[in-house]
Design a protein around this motif. Sequence first.
Motif, PDB file in Angstrom:
ATOM      1  N   ARG A 284       0.745  -1.227   0.169  1.00 15.25           N
ATOM      2  CA  ARG A 284      -0.017   0.122  -0.129  1.00 15.25           C
ATOM      3  C   ARG A 284       0.868   1.324   0.134  1.00 15.25           C
ATOM      4  NH1 ARG A 284      -2.505  -1.112   5.122  1.00 15.25           N
ATOM      5  NH2 ARG A 284      -1.048  -2.935   5.338  1.00 15.25           N
ATOM      6  N   GLY A 285       0.152   2.482  -0.487  1.00 15.90           N
ATOM      7  CA  GLY A 285       0.989   3.633  -0.485  1.00 15.90           C
ATOM      8  C   GLY A 285      -0.327   4.670  -0.632  1.00 15.90           C
ATOM      9  N   ALA A 286       0.299   5.844  -1.182  1.00 17.72           N
ATOM     10  CA  ALA A 286      -0.826   7.038  -1.375  1.00 17.72           C
ATOM     11  C   ALA A 286      -1.630   6.747  -2.768  1.00 17.72           C
ATOM     12  CB  ALA A 286      -0.083   8.138  -1.106  1.00 17.72           C
ATOM     13  N   TRP A 287      -2.646   7.476  -2.942  1.00 20.95           N
ATOM     14  CA  TRP A 287      -3.377   7.450  -4.166  1.00 20.95           C
ATOM     15  C   TRP A 287      -3.881   8.763  -4.431  1.00 20.95           C
ATOM     16  CZ3 TRP A 287      -9.223   6.239  -3.977  1.00 20.95           C
ATOM     17  CH2 TRP A 287      -9.818   6.269  -5.278  1.00 20.95           C
ATOM     18  N   HIS A 288      -3.380   9.372  -5.780  1.00 15.75           N
ATOM     19  CA  HIS A 288      -3.902  10.814  -5.895  1.00 15.75           C
ATOM     20  C   HIS A 288      -5.291  10.884  -5.959  1.00 15.75           C
ATOM     21  CE1 HIS A 288      -4.692  13.750  -9.107  1.00 15.75           C
ATOM     22  NE2 HIS A 288      -3.743  14.393  -8.675  1.00 15.75           N
ATOM     23  N   GLY A 289      -6.000  10.035  -6.421  1.00 18.60           N
ATOM     24  CA  GLY A 289      -7.546   9.908  -6.262  1.00 18.60           C
ATOM     25  C   GLY A 289      -8.143  10.561  -7.578  1.00 18.60           C
ATOM     26  N   ASN A 290      -7.529  11.128  -8.503  1.00 21.91           N
ATOM     27  CA  ASN A 290      -8.102  11.693  -9.519  1.00 21.91           C
ATOM     28  C   ASN A 290      -7.130  11.731 -10.827  1.00 21.91           C
ATOM     29  OD1 ASN A 290     -10.158  12.487 -11.454  1.00 21.91           O
ATOM     30  ND2 ASN A 290      -9.678  14.774 -10.604  1.00 21.91           N
ATOM     31  N   TRP A 291      -6.194  10.589 -10.883  1.00 24.07           N
ATOM     32  CA  TRP A 291      -5.093  10.517 -12.026  1.00 24.07           C
ATOM     33  C   TRP A 291      -5.668  10.218 -13.387  1.00 24.07           C
ATOM     34  CZ3 TRP A 291      -0.626  12.013 -10.938  1.00 24.07           C
ATOM     35  CH2 TRP A 291       0.653  11.799 -11.466  1.00 24.07           C
ATOM     36  N   SER A 292      -5.379  11.061 -13.988  1.00 19.95           N
ATOM     37  CA  SER A 292      -6.187  10.988 -15.478  1.00 19.95           C
ATOM     38  C   SER A 292      -5.429  11.867 -16.604  1.00 19.95           C
ATOM     39  CB  SER A 292      -7.435  11.263 -15.568  1.00 19.95           C
ATOM     40  OG  SER A 292      -7.499  12.610 -15.674  1.00 19.95           O
ATOM     41  N   PRO A 293      -5.710  11.416 -17.863  1.00 21.71           N
ATOM     42  CA  PRO A 293      -4.970  12.203 -18.813  1.00 21.71           C
ATOM     43  C   PRO A 293      -5.330  13.862 -18.581  1.00 21.71           C
ATOM     44  CG  PRO A 293      -5.775  10.390 -19.987  1.00 21.71           C
ATOM     45  CD  PRO A 293      -6.430  10.447 -18.396  1.00 21.71           C
ATOM     46  N   THR A 294      -6.486  14.280 -18.003  1.00 22.58           N
ATOM     47  CA  THR A 294      -6.820  15.702 -17.751  1.00 22.58           C
ATOM     48  C   THR A 294      -6.220  16.150 -16.618  1.00 22.58           C
ATOM     49  OG1 THR A 294      -9.019  15.030 -16.724  1.00 22.58           O
ATOM     50  CG2 THR A 294      -9.034  15.195 -19.106  1.00 22.58           C
ATOM     51  N   THR A 295      -5.636  15.592 -15.776  1.00 20.43           N
ATOM     52  CA  THR A 295      -5.042  16.272 -14.584  1.00 20.43           C
ATOM     53  C   THR A 295      -3.534  15.998 -14.551  1.00 20.43           C
ATOM     54  OG1 THR A 295      -5.494  13.852 -13.316  1.00 20.43           O
ATOM     55  CG2 THR A 295      -7.224  15.620 -13.312  1.00 20.43           C
ATOM     56  N   ILE A 296      -2.845  15.459 -15.330  1.00 16.39           N
ATOM     57  CA  ILE A 296      -1.320  15.601 -15.404  1.00 16.39           C
ATOM     58  C   ILE A 296      -0.860  16.126 -16.834  1.00 16.39           C
ATOM     59  CG2 ILE A 296      -1.263  13.448 -13.833  1.00 16.39           C
ATOM     60  CD1 ILE A 296      -0.475  11.850 -16.010  1.00 16.39           C
ATOM     61  N   ALA A 297       0.409  16.674 -16.853  1.00 15.43           N
ATOM     62  CA  ALA A 297       0.944  17.038 -17.991  1.00 15.43           C
ATOM     63  C   ALA A 297       2.594  17.134 -17.558  1.00 15.43           C
ATOM     64  CB  ALA A 297       0.446  18.457 -18.240  1.00 15.43           C
ATOM     65  N   ALA A 298       3.362  17.084 -18.792  1.00 12.19           N
ATOM     66  CA  ALA A 298       4.650  17.051 -18.871  1.00 12.19           C
ATOM     67  C   ALA A 298       5.122  18.487 -19.645  1.00 12.19           C
ATOM     68  CB  ALA A 298       5.463  15.744 -19.257  1.00 12.19           C
ATOM     69  N   ALA A 299       6.281  19.003 -19.262  1.00 11.81           N
ATOM     70  CA  ALA A 299       6.807  20.149 -20.031  1.00 11.81           C
ATOM     71  C   ALA A 299       7.260  19.615 -21.502  1.00 11.81           C
ATOM     72  CB  ALA A 299       8.024  20.715 -19.344  1.00 11.81           C
ATOM     73  N   ALA A 300       6.739  20.390 -22.289  1.00 13.64           N
ATOM     74  CA  ALA A 300       7.400  20.135 -23.807  1.00 13.64           C
ATOM     75  C   ALA A 300       8.642  20.193 -24.113  1.00 13.64           C
ATOM     76  CB  ALA A 300       6.487  20.877 -24.810  1.00 13.64           C
ATOM     77  N   ALA A 301       9.290  21.033 -23.318  1.00 10.50           N
ATOM     78  CA  ALA A 301      10.831  20.923 -23.442  1.00 10.50           C
ATOM     79  C   ALA A 301      11.696  19.769 -22.922  1.00 10.50           C
ATOM     80  CB  ALA A 301      11.404  22.273 -22.889  1.00 10.50           C
TER      81      ALA A 301
END
Length: 315
Positions: free
Chosen positions: A196-213
């Motif tokens: 077990r560990g922690a859970w973000h609870g709303n992990w989805s393509p609409t809630t995460i992003a990475a820098a294009a650079a």
Amino acid sequence: MTRTTAGFVDPESGPGLTADDAVGVMDELAALIGDALGRPVRLVLGSAAPPADGPVFHAYDGSGAVVAVARWALDPVSAQLLLAEAAVLAAVGEVAELGSPLVAPRLVALTTWHGGPLLVEEAGPPPYASRPPTREERRAAELAVARLVTPADLDRSYAAELRTALARLEPSSVTERLAATFELLAERHDLDALPRGAWHGNWSPTTIAAAAAGGGRVLAWGWERFAVNRPLGFDTLHFRLAQLRLRGRSAGVGAVLVREAAELLTEWPVRPEDRECVARLLLLELAVRELREVGERQAPVSWAADWLAPTLFSV
């Protein structure tokens, strides 16, 4: 890692202002948020959110860009969610400074307004050019989320907590069947032996992003459903579930997730014989959340009894 908790609000007492009143004093709230940001802003009340979330305000600067999001707690339930999110944002900020691949929106202010807590954070979508994270970047960020726990967070029975959450739902044929499904899973698997560990609870393509650079860091927002003492792999499964739903599929997506669990969880320390169980536990958690916050009688708004529950009942 130390996670702090803001404790300035009495959870038993609600704020002295209603949502309708809040709209009438937007200028006052805009001034408060503008002071925290160090620049004047214009506020727009966000679209309707789940009842447990409370009002959401979007702060725009002079150029028309969204620079911050403010959440205000209307009642004890939304206050607990808001304070928990503030604590998580602070914790992620701490680990980000240590070189973690995970970044969260900056916590701008945590204060009180008309008797209720008010959280102001940077606008979720990144101000820089962004792109979807690669699988490797997302995996590293999911590991970082899972580590946002203390030993005390894991020194509790997961099975007992979920059983209690189910027992607190309004009695109905659906909740009874969900509880029966949980007991079957608990009989067949040692739920407290699951890593077990922690859970973000709303992990989805609409809630995460990475820098294009590049750089490999992943910005994640939407932390209001963060939880600890959850089986490892929940975020990986939740992301896949969101992908399926974003592609226009609804009916049957829970069953697809269970079928794919064996492959999705290969990079987590979950025994092969427990992987489908972990997927069903995620669906069960989401059903509990939906029924608690929306309610079974809100159909067709509520999807817990529609496409999650049939998957769970097939255990």
